[in-house]
Design an enzyme around this catalytic site. Structure first.
Site, PDB file in Angstrom:
ATOM      1  N   LYS A   1      44.628  34.451  46.024  1.00 24.20           N
ATOM      2  CA  LYS A   1      43.810  35.923  46.462  1.00 24.20           C
ATOM      3  C   LYS A   1      43.166  35.574  47.780  1.00 24.20           C
ATOM      4  O   LYS A   1      43.478  36.557  48.733  1.00 24.20           O
ATOM      5  CB  LYS A   1      42.893  36.398  45.504  1.00 24.20           C
ATOM      6  CG  LYS A   1      43.424  36.699  44.050  1.00 24.20           C
ATOM      7  CD  LYS A   1      42.285  37.384  43.031  1.00 24.20           C
ATOM      8  CE  LYS A   1      41.257  36.318  42.972  1.00 24.20           C
ATOM      9  NZ  LYS A   1      41.248  35.163  42.169  1.00 24.20           N
TER      10      LYS A   1
ATOM     11  N   ARG B   1      34.135  23.709  46.708  1.00 26.60           N
ATOM     12  CA  ARG B   1      32.859  24.488  45.974  1.00 26.60           C
ATOM     13  C   ARG B   1      32.625  23.925  44.603  1.00 26.60           C
ATOM     14  O   ARG B   1      33.557  23.166  44.078  1.00 26.60           O
ATOM     15  CB  ARG B   1      33.748  25.903  45.647  1.00 26.60           C
ATOM     16  CG  ARG B   1      33.616  26.881  46.929  1.00 26.60           C
ATOM     17  CD  ARG B   1      34.466  28.084  46.694  1.00 26.60           C
ATOM     18  NE  ARG B   1      34.615  28.568  45.113  1.00 26.60           N
ATOM     19  CZ  ARG B   1      35.263  29.781  45.012  1.00 26.60           C
ATOM     20  NH1 ARG B   1      36.038  30.237  45.858  1.00 26.60           N
ATOM     21  NH2 ARG B   1      35.218  30.089  43.863  1.00 26.60           N
TER      22      ARG B   1
ATOM     23  N   ARG C   1      36.547  28.730  33.917  1.00 25.43           N
ATOM     24  CA  ARG C   1      36.470  30.115  35.025  1.00 25.43           C
ATOM     25  C   ARG C   1      37.864  30.664  34.504  1.00 25.43           C
ATOM     26  O   ARG C   1      38.144  31.880  34.262  1.00 25.43           O
ATOM     27  CB  ARG C   1      36.624  29.881  36.382  1.00 25.43           C
ATOM     28  CG  ARG C   1      35.091  29.379  36.838  1.00 25.43           C
ATOM     29  CD  ARG C   1      35.386  28.837  38.344  1.00 25.43           C
ATOM     30  NE  ARG C   1      35.889  29.654  39.241  1.00 25.43           N
ATOM     31  CZ  ARG C   1      36.465  29.284  40.378  1.00 25.43           C
ATOM     32  NH1 ARG C   1      36.473  27.851  40.706  1.00 25.43           N
ATOM     33  NH2 ARG C   1      36.973  30.170  41.206  1.00 25.43           N
TER      34      ARG C   1
ATOM     35  N   ARG D   1      36.623  42.487  38.026  1.00 27.35           N
ATOM     36  CA  ARG D   1      36.986  41.396  37.245  1.00 27.35           C
ATOM     37  C   ARG D   1      36.896  41.728  35.573  1.00 27.35           C
ATOM     38  O   ARG D   1      37.080  40.989  34.656  1.00 27.35           O
ATOM     39  CB  ARG D   1      35.852  40.168  37.461  1.00 27.35           C
ATOM     40  CG  ARG D   1      36.323  39.239  38.388  1.00 27.35           C
ATOM     41  CD  ARG D   1      35.585  38.076  38.516  1.00 27.35           C
ATOM     42  NE  ARG D   1      36.017  36.875  38.808  1.00 27.35           N
ATOM     43  CZ  ARG D   1      36.118  36.269  40.138  1.00 27.35           C
ATOM     44  NH1 ARG D   1      35.677  37.315  41.179  1.00 27.35           N
ATOM     45  NH2 ARG D   1      36.394  35.130  40.445  1.00 27.35           N
TER      46      ARG D   1
ATOM     47  N   ARG E   1      41.271  22.117  46.774  1.00 23.82           N
ATOM     48  CA  ARG E   1      40.935  23.199  47.820  1.00 23.82           C
ATOM     49  C   ARG E   1      39.605  22.891  48.495  1.00 23.82           C
ATOM     50  O   ARG E   1      38.678  22.577  48.050  1.00 23.82           O
ATOM     51  CB  ARG E   1      40.571  24.569  46.762  1.00 23.82           C
ATOM     52  CG  ARG E   1      40.061  25.575  47.463  1.00 23.82           C
ATOM     53  CD  ARG E   1      40.164  26.972  47.034  1.00 23.82           C
ATOM     54  NE  ARG E   1      39.596  27.245  45.504  1.00 23.82           N
ATOM     55  CZ  ARG E   1      39.497  28.261  45.161  1.00 23.82           C
ATOM     56  NH1 ARG E   1      40.080  29.224  45.736  1.00 23.82           N
ATOM     57  NH2 ARG E   1      38.626  28.507  44.237  1.00 23.82           N
TER      58      ARG E   1
END
Ligand code: AMP
Length: 222
Positions: A15, A165, A176, A90, A132
């Site tokens: 996203k 992160r 998550r 969400r 990431r």
């Protein structure tokens, strides 16, 4: 007419990457609730202090906090002709709040909404999160294997420092994903029933996904 593009998809579905590209290509402000929350945490605001504990555990920040923060952001002048939502809504409460805002006098009834769901398997999500890297300064996203920065540890765009992160650590990613499947995945159906949903196979290369996404957005977007 304002165009509001909503990107749905699990954490790590692409996203952020796609939103950044689309935002540049179509001059639509990229509104990421995750980036806004991380910015609040970094600046030590009261909202950041309230949100941090939830984010560190991979849980959702309470709707009321997110809704106030988002209303303030999309009320800014640059969002008048439309914007791109990344990471919002969400929950069903958030989706209904967006509906109401769009129907209400604040925006007028001419707003157009397009919801795009990026579908990616759980295995890919976990693999992607592990590599990431995110820029501390401008929040641009890189990947150690798929999209490495030109210079190790530095952002191509602003030379900011890249970091992993804390919520991209494997146990947090699993949590998550669990929360996503329970609370956010049902929103695809919510928007499908309203005839607003398009789905893209997010396992494809970032270029292929972008080609599809860009093709869905009307040319006179803004
Ligand atoms: P993201 O950058 O979109 O992956 O968001 C990072 C974290 O911020 C999430 O795991 C949540 O803890 C929080 N967050 C971001 N957007 C929302 C939202 N719309 N509702 C609740 N929590 C959110």
């Amino acid at each position: 007419m304002a165009l509001i593009v909503v990107l749905l998809g699990a954490p790590g579905a692409g996203k952020g990457t796609q939103a950044q590209r689309l935002s540049q290509a179509r001059s639509l402000p990229h509104v990421s609730t995750g980036d806004l929350l991380r910015d609040n945490v970094k600046r030590g605001t009261p909202l950041g202090a309230q949100a941090k504990g939830f984010m560190d555990k991979g849980e959702y920040v309470p709707d009321a906090l997110v809704l106030d923060m988002l209303a303030a952001r999309v009320g800014e002048p640059d969002c008048r002709d439309g914007y791109l939502l990344d990471g919002f809504p969400r929950t069903e409460v958030q989706a209904r709040a967006l509906d109401q805002r769009l129907a209400g006098p604040a925006r007028g009834s001419a707003d157009r909404v397009l919801v795009v769901n990026l579908e990616v398997s759980d295995e890919s999500i976990i693999r992607r999160a592990a590599g990431r890297l995110t820029c501390k300064q401008c929040a641009r996203v890189f990947h150690l294997e798929n999209a490495p920065p030109k210079q190790a540890g530095k952002c191509d765009a602003c030379e900011g420092e890249l970091y992993q992160r804390s919520d991209d650590a494997a146990p947090v990613v699993r949590e998550r994903l669990r929360v996503y499947r329970e609370k956010t995945a049902p929103l695809a159906r919510f928007y499908e029933q309203r005839g607003l949903l398009a789905t893209i196979d997010g396992e494809q290369s970032p270029d292929a996904v972008f080609f599809r996404l860009d093709g869905l957005i009307p040319r006179k977007a803004g």
